[in-house]
Scaffold this motif. Structure first.
Motif, PDB file in Angstrom:
ATOM      1  N   ARG A 122      23.749  34.788  42.809  1.00 51.14           N
ATOM      2  CA  ARG A 122      25.105  34.989  43.097  1.00 51.14           C
ATOM      3  C   ARG A 122      26.120  34.381  42.044  1.00 51.14           C
ATOM      4  N   LEU A 123      26.793  35.086  41.219  1.00 55.10           N
ATOM      5  CA  LEU A 123      27.570  34.471  40.259  1.00 55.10           C
ATOM      6  C   LEU A 123      28.551  33.448  40.755  1.00 55.10           C
ATOM      7  N   SER A 124      29.250  33.688  41.940  1.00 51.43           N
ATOM      8  CA  SER A 124      30.448  33.126  42.637  1.00 51.43           C
ATOM      9  C   SER A 124      29.821  31.606  43.020  1.00 51.43           C
ATOM     10  N   MET A 125      28.579  31.563  43.016  1.00 50.38           N
ATOM     11  CA  MET A 125      27.821  30.206  43.476  1.00 50.38           C
ATOM     12  C   MET A 125      27.727  29.342  42.377  1.00 50.38           C
ATOM     13  N   LEU A 126      27.954  29.637  41.108  1.00 53.89           N
ATOM     14  CA  LEU A 126      27.802  28.964  39.940  1.00 53.89           C
ATOM     15  C   LEU A 126      28.916  28.413  39.384  1.00 53.89           C
ATOM     16  N   GLU A 127      28.704  27.237  39.216  1.00 53.02           N
ATOM     17  CA  GLU A 127      29.776  26.372  38.466  1.00 53.02           C
ATOM     18  C   GLU A 127      30.076  26.715  37.007  1.00 53.02           C
ATOM     19  N   GLY A 128      31.545  26.820  36.864  1.00 49.17           N
ATOM     20  CA  GLY A 128      31.924  27.746  35.463  1.00 49.17           C
ATOM     21  C   GLY A 128      31.726  26.662  34.447  1.00 49.17           C
ATOM     22  N   LEU A 184      14.569  29.415  34.930  1.00 52.16           N
ATOM     23  CA  LEU A 184      15.609  30.039  34.487  1.00 52.16           C
ATOM     24  C   LEU A 184      16.756  28.962  33.967  1.00 52.16           C
ATOM     25  N   ALA A 185      17.719  29.288  32.857  1.00 60.79           N
ATOM     26  CA  ALA A 185      18.775  28.685  32.628  1.00 60.79           C
ATOM     27  C   ALA A 185      19.792  29.510  32.568  1.00 60.79           C
ATOM     28  N   ILE A 186      20.687  29.405  33.446  1.00 59.17           N
ATOM     29  CA  ILE A 186      21.850  30.117  33.687  1.00 59.17           C
ATOM     30  C   ILE A 186      23.367  29.574  33.123  1.00 59.17           C
ATOM     31  N   ARG A 187      24.158  30.272  32.644  1.00 54.95           N
ATOM     32  CA  ARG A 187      25.354  29.585  32.176  1.00 54.95           C
ATOM     33  C   ARG A 187      26.557  30.767  32.371  1.00 54.95           C
ATOM     34  N   PHE A 188      27.500  30.578  33.267  1.00 53.42           N
ATOM     35  CA  PHE A 188      28.592  31.403  33.553  1.00 53.42           C
ATOM     36  C   PHE A 188      29.996  30.917  32.897  1.00 53.42           C
ATOM     37  N   THR A 189      30.354  31.434  31.621  1.00 52.13           N
ATOM     38  CA  THR A 189      31.461  31.102  31.188  1.00 52.13           C
ATOM     39  C   THR A 189      32.754  31.801  31.500  1.00 52.13           C
ATOM     40  N   THR A 190      33.758  31.311  31.713  1.00 55.10           N
ATOM     41  CA  THR A 190      35.087  31.981  32.330  1.00 55.10           C
ATOM     42  C   THR A 190      35.997  31.966  30.920  1.00 55.10           C
ATOM     43  N   PHE A 191      36.775  32.973  30.995  1.00 57.34           N
ATOM     44  CA  PHE A 191      37.734  33.027  30.125  1.00 57.34           C
ATOM     45  C   PHE A 191      39.111  32.547  30.262  1.00 57.34           C
ATOM     46  N   SER A 192      39.450  32.906  31.672  1.00 51.68           N
ATOM     47  CA  SER A 192      40.769  32.049  32.213  1.00 51.68           C
ATOM     48  C   SER A 192      40.835  32.022  33.556  1.00 51.68           C
ATOM     49  N   VAL A 211      43.234  31.599  35.464  1.00 53.58           N
ATOM     50  CA  VAL A 211      44.126  32.540  36.329  1.00 53.58           C
ATOM     51  C   VAL A 211      43.730  33.813  36.502  1.00 53.58           C
ATOM     52  N   ASN A 212      43.034  34.484  35.789  1.00 55.83           N
ATOM     53  CA  ASN A 212      42.552  35.723  35.888  1.00 55.83           C
ATOM     54  C   ASN A 212      41.345  35.533  37.070  1.00 55.83           C
ATOM     55  N   MET A 213      40.783  34.635  36.818  1.00 47.24           N
ATOM     56  CA  MET A 213      39.401  34.529  37.966  1.00 47.24           C
ATOM     57  C   MET A 213      39.977  34.354  39.158  1.00 47.24           C
ATOM     58  N   ILE A 214      41.136  33.484  39.483  1.00 47.98           N
ATOM     59  CA  ILE A 214      41.777  33.502  40.699  1.00 47.98           C
ATOM     60  C   ILE A 214      42.301  34.735  41.073  1.00 47.98           C
ATOM     61  N   GLN A 215      43.069  35.475  40.365  1.00 47.23           N
ATOM     62  CA  GLN A 215      43.445  37.010  40.662  1.00 47.23           C
ATOM     63  C   GLN A 215      42.627  37.980  41.119  1.00 47.23           C
ATOM     64  N   ILE A 216      41.390  37.592  40.851  1.00 43.60           N
ATOM     65  CA  ILE A 216      39.973  38.938  40.981  1.00 43.60           C
ATOM     66  C   ILE A 216      39.778  38.534  42.487  1.00 43.60           C
ATOM     67  N   TYR A 217      39.836  37.383  43.078  1.00 40.84           N
ATOM     68  CA  TYR A 217      39.584  37.229  44.712  1.00 40.84           C
ATOM     69  C   TYR A 217      40.598  37.965  45.613  1.00 40.84           C
ATOM     70  N   GLY A 218      41.875  38.213  44.893  1.00 38.87           N
ATOM     71  CA  GLY A 218      42.953  39.107  45.632  1.00 38.87           C
ATOM     72  C   GLY A 218      42.842  40.416  45.604  1.00 38.87           C
ATOM     73  N   HIS A 219      41.909  41.035  44.488  1.00 45.06           N
ATOM     74  CA  HIS A 219      41.608  42.277  44.345  1.00 45.06           C
ATOM     75  C   HIS A 219      40.809  43.115  45.385  1.00 45.06           C
ATOM     76  N   PRO A 220      40.843  44.387  45.398  1.00 45.43           N
ATOM     77  CA  PRO A 220      39.837  45.057  46.349  1.00 45.43           C
ATOM     78  C   PRO A 220      38.408  44.983  45.465  1.00 45.43           C
ATOM     79  N   LEU A 221      37.545  44.954  46.671  1.00 47.34           N
ATOM     80  CA  LEU A 221      36.033  44.893  46.207  1.00 47.34           C
ATOM     81  C   LEU A 221      35.848  46.146  45.164  1.00 47.34           C
ATOM     82  N   LEU A 222      36.072  47.242  45.876  1.00 48.42           N
ATOM     83  CA  LEU A 222      35.705  48.594  45.008  1.00 48.42           C
ATOM     84  C   LEU A 222      36.867  49.119  44.386  1.00 48.42           C
TER      85      LEU A 222
END
Length: 1051
Positions: free
Chosen positions: A735-741, A767-775, A777-788
């Motif tokens: 799950r991507l949300s459990m990865l540190e950015g 495996l080697a996994i890297r999750f890079t975020t752009f912003s 603020v946009n990441m925090i806003q996503i948590y308030g959006h509907p899932l679907l």
């Protein structure tokens, strides 16, 4: 290439002229180009139907640019404008001409205090250059350039601001009005092309008209949807900014960011728990290669336009010797046939690779690449032979070329590919005779080379024929899935063959293998009415047709049918209904009849339907609990990506043998990863239990609360004609949300598979996994959006509908990917998508029960702690709770702050015990380590069952006992609720009388007594010492248990 923005209309705009209305116009900005429509006076629901065309520079990555559409109010008589709202649209959502649809966008604020409301309707698409040529005369273009060049130049932003302020003051604006920049932009002096405002120069309008170009365009009637093409020439933004009266503040530029066959029979049901956990590893990953002074990474859109390209820094660098065989010429012909059946054999030590055979040509072309792993190089000399294929005797040697490996150049991407060169083919006996020329390219490279995926690999040297294609790495894309909504409304003139009775009619709809039917009409009639929705799953390209048949229920016969291609239906992006249509029905077999018979049956029934393709839904093909994509079907509704997911598939360790080969166990493993619509498949490493793939892949991330799935399989299709399905080795979900950015997570995950004998560890996947975020603020806003997408909430489907639609979507995805080359087989797709996750399993039921109990255990612990406080088992704790209770009673304003402060400190304390590794398959949580053999046998049973009657009877009795306990629990819950209802329902008149008079007494006491005193008395009574407590149940409990329920009324 041109970008076309059709400004259609707007609705419910904010009034700005002080009279409850506005004169809105639209300004569109793209790549420093500004263009605008005319102003519609005194209308809050204006219609423009203007087509604005922008030049598109194809040398730039336009898919990461943004189109800004702003709506303004034109002020009169004092020239100026007020901001009414704007919309930012990523270019990645724009479609080609012919695929565009009318879209409605809600207007957004430019500043946080801007009063904005309403929405705007647009069409956006890309068009070819030839379809939208500008019709401007050279004289008028020169006039526009002359006007632009005559405007004063601004040296810097300070000068621009000063001149703007001076201009506003000269026009009568006060300092307060100048400071209110967000709602009042500066007066507009120039429009684009012919639309220049008369405030700049009154002669511009006259010159434009003299050039034969109209300044204004007539507005078509509202029912006409044909837009008027805006032939005005756009000004570049820097030209507009040279005019000191264009705007008060410089507009900021915003850039937006795309069946198992194990040989070993040992079962690891009681292994050490450490074998089932994620482990840290420390491989020697490759470094970021610098190129041109810029670190290579993923392309990101930023304020300064930094560019990065994909690298292989998450995998171990592997070196390969590449040989590209292009073609040959002037090969010595055969004395008998005059031609050659030539092929090339590349030899390096004991490894030999050969090209396809080109028959009867002296200038054959192959264009094939061979890759030899550096770890398996056994010689310092590379030999390339050209041979002539013979049917009877041994193949003839036509010539060879020899390379010294010490002289082979090295190539590092992103350097351009090495140019092939012509080499002389010398006689293989060394006599110096020239046998022709061959074009080759030989270089040393890594797995990052673009030739790696399509090359013949020395690791698979024993594979021939069709098996070569099945070992190569490939990237697949899932088909674009749509929901097809068929609303069956009514039918007319449905006449059965027996004219003496009325039919009882229903409608059957079929798309491919999907068949749905409506309910039978409630009463016999020739004009039945249903108004039912039938939902199907279809995929682009639309190959199936929608077949509608009207049938009689009493006497089974087809009363009418129609066959409709899916391309003729509208695509809907929101909840607005589409237009319904009448479709003529043909008699069954009408098309097979002769001409005279057709004339007799001219009269036909018809059916009223509303059919559309739903683009606002996300078509679920995975379980909603671990989905990898939540975007709607229509690309025009996609939001920009919020980050990049990079996964390095390093390798696997300690795999178990999966099949027998030459008398011993063997495994030919490959890995499949699925995230969003993109599937990747690594190459197959033959005959090893510790394969090293070292392949890296990248996905765009649109939602962090998604899951990537990786599975390892054994390839059983290395020989032609083998129909054995690929075996499952194991699966991993992250799950991507459990990865540190912005951190690389390098772990080894256990590959666990549930067998009929128990859970078994099949190996480990590194495996080697890297999750890079752009912003952030946009990441925090996503948590308030509907899932679907919002259509799932405006017009939701039932649970049964979603489950059936998901099953159909999985079948379509498996079928389409199985038609690729090489195919991603059905058993692989079904395993990755968890096709059997909805089937009954006692093990899963136990696991879910224990999950619920683990959640309730916290509440039970709190209740036990409170009972201990009330029983004064720890006097100090009880005294402190009394003190805290009294403080909160006298200061109730501290209750909520204290509660949230407690939550904060609990979260801070739990930070030290946070998970250090990503989630993985947990056998203990899954109840796989304690499952009984008979329960596993039931889980692996087919549907319908294939077991004996005695076994089925035993399992049925067990299921009945479990269901009986659940039935008792549900009945107890229902009884408690019915007792509460009976308090005021007068089922027990005495109990209801006691309760209502007790309620009246309590109400009088509460009216007369302060609330703090009542709360304090209640708390002290609940926390009283055990010396003042009775061991018998309390009076309220006794009263509640005596209340009646409806249990005694059950049969």
């Amino acid at each position: 290439m041109k970008l076309v923005v059709e400004v259609i209309d707007a609705h419910d705009l904010m009034p700005k002229d002080g009279e409850g209305s506005a004169s809105p116009f639209v300004e569109v900005e793209f790549e420093n180009q500004l263009s605008r429509t005319r102003a519609v006076p005194k209308n809050l629901n204006p219609t423009w139907n203007h087509k604005l065309i922008f030049h598109l520079d194809q040398t730039k990555p336009y898919n990461r640019q943004t189109i800004e559409v702003s709506v303004y109010n034109e002020r009169r008589p004092i020239s100026g404008r007020n901001f009414l709202g704007r919309v930012r649209i990523p270019c990645s959502n724009i479609v080609k001409e012919g695929e565009e649809v009318y879209q409605v966008f809600p207007l957004e604020k430019k500043w946080i205090f801007s009063p904005v409301k309403g929405e705007i309707g647009l069409k956006l698409y890309f068009a070819s250059e030839s379809k939208h040529k500008k019709a401007l005369s050279p004289s008028f273009t020169a006039q526009v350039e002359e006007i632009s060049s005559s405007l004063p130049q601004v040296q810097d932003s300070t000068a621009a601001t000063t001149s703007t302020d001076n201009f506003l003051e000269n026009r009568g604006f006060t300092e307060k009005e100048i400071a209110e920049g967000p709602d009042m932009d500066a007066p507009e002096v120039a429009k684009e092309g012919v639309n220049f405002d008369c405030a700049v120069n009154s002669s511009v309008e006259a010159e434009a008209k003299s050039s034969g170009i109209d300044e204004t365009v007539d507005v078509p009637k509202e029912e006409s949807r044909e837009p008027v093409e805006e032939t005005a020439q756009q000004l570049h933004k820097h030209q507009a900014m040279q005019q000191p009266v264009i705007s008060i503040k410089k507009r900021p530029r915003v850039t937006s960011l795309t069946n198992v066959h194990p040989v070993s029979s040992q079962v690891h049901s009681r292994q050490n728990d450490e074998d089932f956990k994620v482990k840290d590893t420390n491989p020697q990953l490759g470094k970021r290669w610098s190129y041109g002074g810029i670190a290579r990474g993923w392309t990101r859109g930023g304020a300064k336009g930094e560019k990065f390209t994909s690298t292989y820094d998450l995998v171990e660098q592997m070196s390969y010797l590449y040989v590209r065989v292009v073609k040959a010429k002037e090969i010595t012909p055969s004395f008998m046939t005059g031609s050659r059946d030539a092929y090339v054999e590349v030899k390096l030590g004991n490894y030999r690779g050969r090209t396809k055979c080109v028959e009867k040509k002296l200038n054959p072309e192959w264009d094939q690449v061979f890759a030899f792993s550096k770890e398996r190089i056994q010689s310092s000399v590379l030999e390339v032979f050209v041979k002539d294929k013979e049917m009877v005797r041994k193949d003839d040697y036509l010539g060879r070329v020899v390379f010294d490996l010490n002289e082979v150049p090295t190539r590092v991407p992103p350097e351009s590919p090495l140019a092939p060169q012509w080499y002389r083919l010398e006689d293989w006996r060394g006599e110096g005779k020239i046998m022709g020329d061959i074009m080759l390219a030989v270089w040393m490279g890594t797995q990052a080379d673009e030739a790696f995926s399509d090359a013949w690999h020395s690791d698979a040297a024993t594979v021939y024929g069709e098996g070569i294609f099945n070992v190569r790495p490939k990237v697949y894309v899932s088909p674009k899935l749509w929901y097809l909504r068929v609303n069956i409304i009514e039918a007319q003139d449905v006449i059965p063959s027996d004219r003496n009775r009325l039919p009882e009619v229903f409608v059957k709809a079929q798309v491919g293998n999907q068949v749905l039917r409506t309910k039978i009409c409630s009463h016999p009639t020739t004009t039945p009415l249903w108004n039912e929705d039938l939902i199907f799953v279809v995929a682009e390209p639309f190959e199936e047709h929608l077949v509608i048949t009207v049938e009689d229920h009493v006497r089974p016969e087809v009363l009418g049918e129609i066959n409709l291609p899916l391309l003729h239906f509208d695509k809907r992006l929101d909840h607005r209904p589409v237009h319904s249509r009448w479709f003529p029905l043909e008699k069954h077999g009408f098309r097979l009849m002769e001409g005279d018979r057709r004339n007799e049956l001219k009269f036909a029934s018809r059916i009223h339907m509303r059919v559309c393709l739903e683009g606002g839904y996300h078509v679920l093909d995975e379980s909603a609990f671990y989905t990898s994509d939540q975007r709607p079907t229509s690309r025009q509704l996609w939001k920009p990506p919020i980050g990049i997911l990079e996964v390095g598939v390093l390798g696997a360790q300690s795999l178990l043998p999966m099949k027998m080969k030459d008398g011993h166990g063997s495994t030919d493993a490959y890995c499949v990863a699925k995230y969003g619509q993109k599937w990747v498949r690594t190459r197959t490493i033959l005959n090893t239990f510790n394969p090293r793939w070292n392949e890296q892949y990248t996905w765009e991330v649109y939602d962090p609360c998604t899951v990537i799935t990786l599975g390892v399989f054994d390839n059983c299709h290395l020989k032609d004609g083998n129909s054995t399905p690929d075996s499952q080795i194991g699966k991993v979900r992250v799950r991507l949300s459990m990865l540190e950015g912005n951190r690389t997570h390098i772990h080894s995950y256990p590959l666990l598979v549930l067998h009929p004998l128990g859970v078994k560890k099949m190996g480990e996947l590194e495996l080697a996994i890297r999750f890079t975020t752009f912003s952030l603020v946009n990441m925090i806003q996503i948590y308030g959006h509907p899932l679907l997408p919002k259509m799932h909430y405006l017009h939701p489907f039932t649970v049964n509908q979603l489950e059936n639609l998901r099953y159909q979507a999985m079948n379509i995805v498996a079928m389409r990917l199985g038609r690729a080359e090489p195919p991603l087989r059905k058993e692989v797709v079904e395993y990755m998508l968890d096709v059997d996750s909805h089937l009954w399993s006692i093990r899963r039921s136990k696991a879910n029960f224990f999950r619920i109990m683990s959640l309730l255990s916290r509440l039970i612990s709190i209740q036990r702690w409170f009972n201990d406080v009330c029983q004064w088992k720890n006097p100090i704790t009880s005294i402190l709770v009394h003190v805290l209770f009294l403080i909160l009673i006298f200061h109730p304003d501290l209750i909520l702050p204290t509660m949230f402060l407690y939550i904060f400190f609990v979260g801070i304390l739990n930070y030290r015990s946070r998970p250090r590794h990503p989630s993985h398959m947990d056998p203990q949580l899954s109840s796989a380590d304690t499952v009984q053999p008979d329960e596993l046998d039931e889980e692996f049973d087919t549907f319908p069952t294939s077991r004996s009657n005695d076994v089925v009877r035993m399992r049925y009795d067990r299921l009945r006992s479990i269901a009986g306990r659940i039935q008792t629990l549900v009945g107890d819950i229902a009884a408690q609720g019915e007792r509460i209802q009976s308090l005021w329902s007068w089922r027990d008149p005495r109990a209801t009388t006691i309760f209502i008079f007790f309620s009246l007494s309590v109400a009088i006491v509460l009216y007369a007594t302060p609330f703090r005193l009542v709360a304090m008395a209640t708390g002290v009574y609940c926390l009283r010492h055990p010396r003042f407590r009775s061991k018998l149940p309390s009076v309220p409990s006794n009263f509640f248990k005596r209340l009646p329920s409806k249990t005694d009324s059950l049969l």
